[in-house]
Design a protein around this motif. Structure first.
Motif, PDB file in Angstrom:
ATOM      1  N   LYS A  73     -52.544  37.450  39.982  1.00  0.00           N
ATOM      2  CA  LYS A  73     -51.707  38.399  39.246  1.00  0.00           C
ATOM      3  C   LYS A  73     -50.475  37.767  38.604  1.00  0.00           C
ATOM      4  N   GLU A  74     -50.091  36.589  39.051  1.00  0.00           N
ATOM      5  CA  GLU A  74     -48.877  35.974  38.512  1.00  0.00           C
ATOM      6  C   GLU A  74     -49.139  34.946  37.408  1.00  0.00           C
ATOM      7  N   TYR A  75     -50.400  34.633  37.125  1.00  0.00           N
ATOM      8  CA  TYR A  75     -50.720  33.655  36.093  1.00  0.00           C
ATOM      9  C   TYR A  75     -51.480  34.330  34.962  1.00  0.00           C
ATOM     10  N   ALA A  80     -59.941  30.801  27.493  1.00  0.00           N
ATOM     11  CA  ALA A  80     -61.308  30.629  28.004  1.00  0.00           C
ATOM     12  C   ALA A  80     -61.631  31.694  29.053  1.00  0.00           C
ATOM     13  N   ALA A  81     -60.678  31.980  29.928  1.00  0.00           N
ATOM     14  CA  ALA A  81     -60.904  33.011  30.961  1.00  0.00           C
ATOM     15  C   ALA A  81     -61.051  34.385  30.313  1.00  0.00           C
ATOM     16  N   GLN A  82     -60.234  34.661  29.310  1.00  0.00           N
ATOM     17  CA  GLN A  82     -60.344  35.939  28.599  1.00  0.00           C
ATOM     18  C   GLN A  82     -61.717  36.068  27.937  1.00  0.00           C
ATOM     19  N   ALA A  83     -62.187  34.989  27.326  1.00  0.00           N
ATOM     20  CA  ALA A  83     -63.506  35.010  26.691  1.00  0.00           C
ATOM     21  C   ALA A  83     -64.603  35.208  27.730  1.00  0.00           C
TER      22      ALA A  83
END
Length: 112
Positions: A73-75, A80-83
């Protein structure tokens, strides 16, 4: 196990199994060896089904499984993670489901 122990109509042995397994592969092996039965989600049952085993889809009670993605939750998510998350959502929205499985729209309860 507490559910089985609470049932006065079942033999005492039902609440104290001789074998217990947490992996679906182990559960299927115990069933195939004639040492009991297993209750599995439809997806898992289809993965371990082999000659000598059979499964029956249960109509009631309805069991719902929620799939979720966890993250720190803090990063912030990298591009790439969103994709990846978008690709997972797209896949789960359109992926073919095995018999006994159905999609329940977010925010809706499964109806039996």
């Amino acid at each position: 196990m507490a559910l089985l122990r609470a049932r006065a109509d079942l033999p005492i042995e039902a609440g104290a199994p001789f074998y217990e397994a947490s992996s679906t592969t182990s559960q299927a092996a115990l069933v195939k060896a004639g040492l009991g039965v297993a209750v599995l989600p439809a997806l898992a049952a289809q993965r371990v089904l082999e000659p000598g085993l059979a499964h029956a889809l249960r109509v009631r009670p309805t069991v719902v499984r929620t799939v979720c993605i966890i993250r720190h939750k803090e990063y912030p998510l990298s591009p790439a993670a969103q994709a990846l998350i978008r690709a997972i959502h797209d896949y789960l929205r359109d992926a073919p489901l095995p018999a006994g499985c159905k999609r329940v729209p977010a925010g809706k309860k499964a109806m039996a």
